[in-house]
Write a protein that holds these residues in place. Structure first.
Motif, PDB file in Angstrom:
ATOM      1  N   GLU A 141       0.974  -0.904  -0.311  1.00 51.64           N
ATOM      2  CA  GLU A 141      -0.162   0.241  -0.105  1.00 51.64           C
ATOM      3  C   GLU A 141       1.118   0.990  -0.081  1.00 51.64           C
ATOM      4  O   GLU A 141       2.220   1.124   0.476  1.00 51.64           O
ATOM      5  N   GLU A 142       0.818   1.982  -0.559  1.00 55.42           N
ATOM      6  CA  GLU A 142       1.053   3.508  -0.690  1.00 55.42           C
ATOM      7  C   GLU A 142       1.055   4.421   0.301  1.00 55.42           C
ATOM      8  O   GLU A 142      -0.750   4.562   0.445  1.00 55.42           O
ATOM      9  N   GLU A 143       0.934   4.933   0.854  1.00 56.78           N
ATOM     10  CA  GLU A 143       1.008   6.389   1.754  1.00 56.78           C
ATOM     11  C   GLU A 143       2.129   7.790   1.468  1.00 56.78           C
ATOM     12  O   GLU A 143       3.025   8.318   0.869  1.00 56.78           O
ATOM     13  N   VAL A 144       1.451   8.246   1.717  1.00 55.50           N
ATOM     14  CA  VAL A 144       1.923  10.074   1.550  1.00 55.50           C
ATOM     15  C   VAL A 144       2.324  10.479   3.109  1.00 55.50           C
ATOM     16  O   VAL A 144       1.241  10.824   3.947  1.00 55.50           O
ATOM     17  N   TYR A 145       3.590  10.969   3.200  1.00 53.16           N
ATOM     18  CA  TYR A 145       3.829  11.772   4.725  1.00 53.16           C
ATOM     19  C   TYR A 145       4.734  12.839   4.299  1.00 53.16           C
ATOM     20  O   TYR A 145       5.813  13.082   3.513  1.00 53.16           O
ATOM     21  N   THR A 146       4.490  14.024   5.202  1.00 57.71           N
ATOM     22  CA  THR A 146       5.020  15.292   4.916  1.00 57.71           C
ATOM     23  C   THR A 146       6.378  14.773   6.409  1.00 57.71           C
ATOM     24  O   THR A 146       5.192  15.208   7.407  1.00 57.71           O
ATOM     25  N   LEU A 147       7.309  15.480   6.850  1.00 65.63           N
ATOM     26  CA  LEU A 147       8.083  15.804   7.686  1.00 65.63           C
ATOM     27  C   LEU A 147       8.588  17.293   8.069  1.00 65.63           C
ATOM     28  O   LEU A 147       9.066  18.114   7.092  1.00 65.63           O
ATOM     29  N   VAL A 148       7.519  17.367   8.894  1.00 61.43           N
ATOM     30  CA  VAL A 148       7.641  18.941   9.684  1.00 61.43           C
ATOM     31  C   VAL A 148       7.904  19.100  10.514  1.00 61.43           C
ATOM     32  O   VAL A 148       8.042  17.749  11.294  1.00 61.43           O
ATOM     33  N   GLY A 149       7.979  20.087  11.519  1.00 61.63           N
ATOM     34  CA  GLY A 149       8.845  20.296  13.152  1.00 61.63           C
ATOM     35  C   GLY A 149       7.449  20.465  13.787  1.00 61.63           C
ATOM     36  O   GLY A 149       6.316  20.660  13.613  1.00 61.63           O
ATOM     37  N   SER A 150       7.923  20.665  15.136  1.00 63.36           N
ATOM     38  CA  SER A 150       6.892  21.278  16.138  1.00 63.36           C
ATOM     39  C   SER A 150       6.175  22.245  15.768  1.00 63.36           C
ATOM     40  O   SER A 150       6.463  23.386  15.234  1.00 63.36           O
ATOM     41  N   GLY A 151       4.459  22.091  16.094  1.00 61.78           N
ATOM     42  CA  GLY A 151       4.016  23.304  15.343  1.00 61.78           C
ATOM     43  C   GLY A 151       3.019  23.734  14.270  1.00 61.78           C
ATOM     44  O   GLY A 151       2.283  23.648  13.848  1.00 61.78           O
ATOM     45  N   GLU A 152       3.567  22.433  14.087  1.00 61.99           N
ATOM     46  CA  GLU A 152       3.116  21.881  12.227  1.00 61.99           C
ATOM     47  C   GLU A 152       2.459  20.726  12.130  1.00 61.99           C
ATOM     48  O   GLU A 152       1.717  20.440  10.428  1.00 61.99           O
ATOM     49  N   GLU A 153       2.540  19.571  13.018  1.00 62.97           N
ATOM     50  CA  GLU A 153       1.915  18.362  12.778  1.00 62.97           C
ATOM     51  C   GLU A 153       1.057  18.409  12.913  1.00 62.97           C
ATOM     52  O   GLU A 153       0.100  19.206  12.820  1.00 62.97           O
ATOM     53  N   ASP A 154      -0.126  17.249  11.508  1.00 62.37           N
ATOM     54  CA  ASP A 154      -0.948  17.405  12.051  1.00 62.37           C
ATOM     55  C   ASP A 154      -1.320  15.824  10.761  1.00 62.37           C
ATOM     56  O   ASP A 154      -1.444  15.955   9.802  1.00 62.37           O
ATOM     57  N   TYR A 155      -1.987  15.249  11.596  1.00 61.21           N
ATOM     58  CA  TYR A 155      -1.739  13.619  11.611  1.00 61.21           C
ATOM     59  C   TYR A 155      -2.710  12.638  11.003  1.00 61.21           C
ATOM     60  O   TYR A 155      -2.570  12.176   9.806  1.00 61.21           O
ATOM     61  N   ASP A 156      -4.415  13.515  10.435  1.00 63.62           N
ATOM     62  CA  ASP A 156      -4.815  13.366   9.430  1.00 63.62           C
ATOM     63  C   ASP A 156      -4.601  13.618   8.098  1.00 63.62           C
ATOM     64  O   ASP A 156      -5.506  13.102   7.220  1.00 63.62           O
ATOM     65  N   THR A 157      -3.666  14.927   7.893  1.00 64.61           N
ATOM     66  CA  THR A 157      -3.184  15.392   6.715  1.00 64.61           C
ATOM     67  C   THR A 157      -1.902  14.528   6.727  1.00 64.61           C
ATOM     68  O   THR A 157      -1.460  14.494   5.433  1.00 64.61           O
ATOM     69  N   GLY A 158      -0.997  13.539   7.166  1.00 65.43           N
ATOM     70  CA  GLY A 158      -0.106  13.319   6.915  1.00 65.43           C
ATOM     71  C   GLY A 158       0.889  13.760   7.299  1.00 65.43           C
ATOM     72  O   GLY A 158       2.157  13.821   6.644  1.00 65.43           O
ATOM     73  N   LYS A 159       1.114  15.132   8.317  1.00 63.58           N
ATOM     74  CA  LYS A 159       1.808  15.792   7.926  1.00 63.58           C
ATOM     75  C   LYS A 159       2.325  14.975   9.419  1.00 63.58           C
ATOM     76  O   LYS A 159       1.572  15.314  10.471  1.00 63.58           O
ATOM     77  N   ILE A 160       3.185  14.710   9.572  1.00 61.34           N
ATOM     78  CA  ILE A 160       4.305  13.695  11.205  1.00 61.34           C
ATOM     79  C   ILE A 160       5.668  15.083  11.518  1.00 61.34           C
ATOM     80  O   ILE A 160       6.050  14.763  10.836  1.00 61.34           O
ATOM     81  N   LEU A 161       5.565  14.383  12.362  1.00 65.97           N
ATOM     82  CA  LEU A 161       6.543  14.769  13.403  1.00 65.97           C
ATOM     83  C   LEU A 161       8.697  14.303  12.856  1.00 65.97           C
ATOM     84  O   LEU A 161       7.787  13.280  12.676  1.00 65.97           O
ATOM     85  N   VAL A 162       9.194  15.683  12.487  1.00 68.45           N
ATOM     86  CA  VAL A 162      10.291  14.229  11.867  1.00 68.45           C
ATOM     87  C   VAL A 162      10.267  14.033  13.224  1.00 68.45           C
ATOM     88  O   VAL A 162      12.123  12.738  12.756  1.00 68.45           O
ATOM     89  N   THR A 163      10.382  14.398  14.565  1.00 76.98           N
ATOM     90  CA  THR A 163      11.084  13.709  15.589  1.00 76.98           C
ATOM     91  C   THR A 163      10.463  12.077  15.551  1.00 76.98           C
ATOM     92  O   THR A 163      10.892  11.710  16.761  1.00 76.98           O
TER      93      THR A 163
END
Length: 162
Positions: free
Chosen positions: A101-123
């Motif tokens: 299965e394919e998934e899309v993630y964006t690695l973001v910093g604190s304050g920009e995470e939004d797990y519903d849209t695939g923005k996950i913490l780089v940490t």
């Protein structure tokens, strides 16, 4: 050892605005409510007073957490990042090797995470497992019940270019 908190300038400003609102708007409101409850008399049996004191303590903890994050913030300059591997700000298309299965993630910093849209913490463990990988490489991600493998299919930096 100081653990830095990576974030964009936008994420830093968002956290700073939240801190300002909590410190200068929310905290004075709770102080007023405590004063009003205190004026009602006996504090031992005053549920409103105790509820507001608890709310004040929780709010102060949140303020302290935000101050700590901001003091350890490391503002990332997108121009200094490599564009041929997974790093902060990258939007990655991955394929779960086992489930195909394919998934899309964006690695973001604190304050920009939004797990519903695939923005996950780089940490996060997922973010850390993907860091440094190039297209075609596989990352082994630790999970509570073993681990799973993700193959990097595409790397995009449109999140940082906005």
């Amino acid at each position: 050892m100081v653990e830095y908190v990576p974030m964009t300038k936008k994420g830093f400003n968002k956290k700073k605005a939240e801190l300002d609102r909590l410190d200068n708007v929310e905290m004075p409101l709770i102080a007023e409510k405590i004063a009003a409850a205190r004026a009602e008399g006996d504090l031992k049996e005053n549920a409103e007073y105790h509820a507001q004191r608890e709310a004040q303590g929780l709010l102060q903890a949140k303020i302290n957490h935000l101050k700590s994050e901001l003091s350890r913030a490391q503002i990332i300059d997108p121009a200094t990042l490599p564009r041929d591997q997974v790093c902060f700000g990258a939007t990655i298309t991955v394929r779960d090797v086992d489930m195909d299965e394919e998934e899309v993630y964006t690695l973001v910093g604190s304050g920009e995470e939004d797990y519903d849209t695939g923005k996950i913490l780089v940490t996060s463990p997922l973010g850390q497992g993907l860091l440094g990988k190039k297209i075609g490489e596989t990352a082994e991600i630790p999970a509570p019940k073993g681990s799973y493998e993700l193959e990097v299919l595409k790397i995009d930096f449109s999140f940082l270019d906005d």
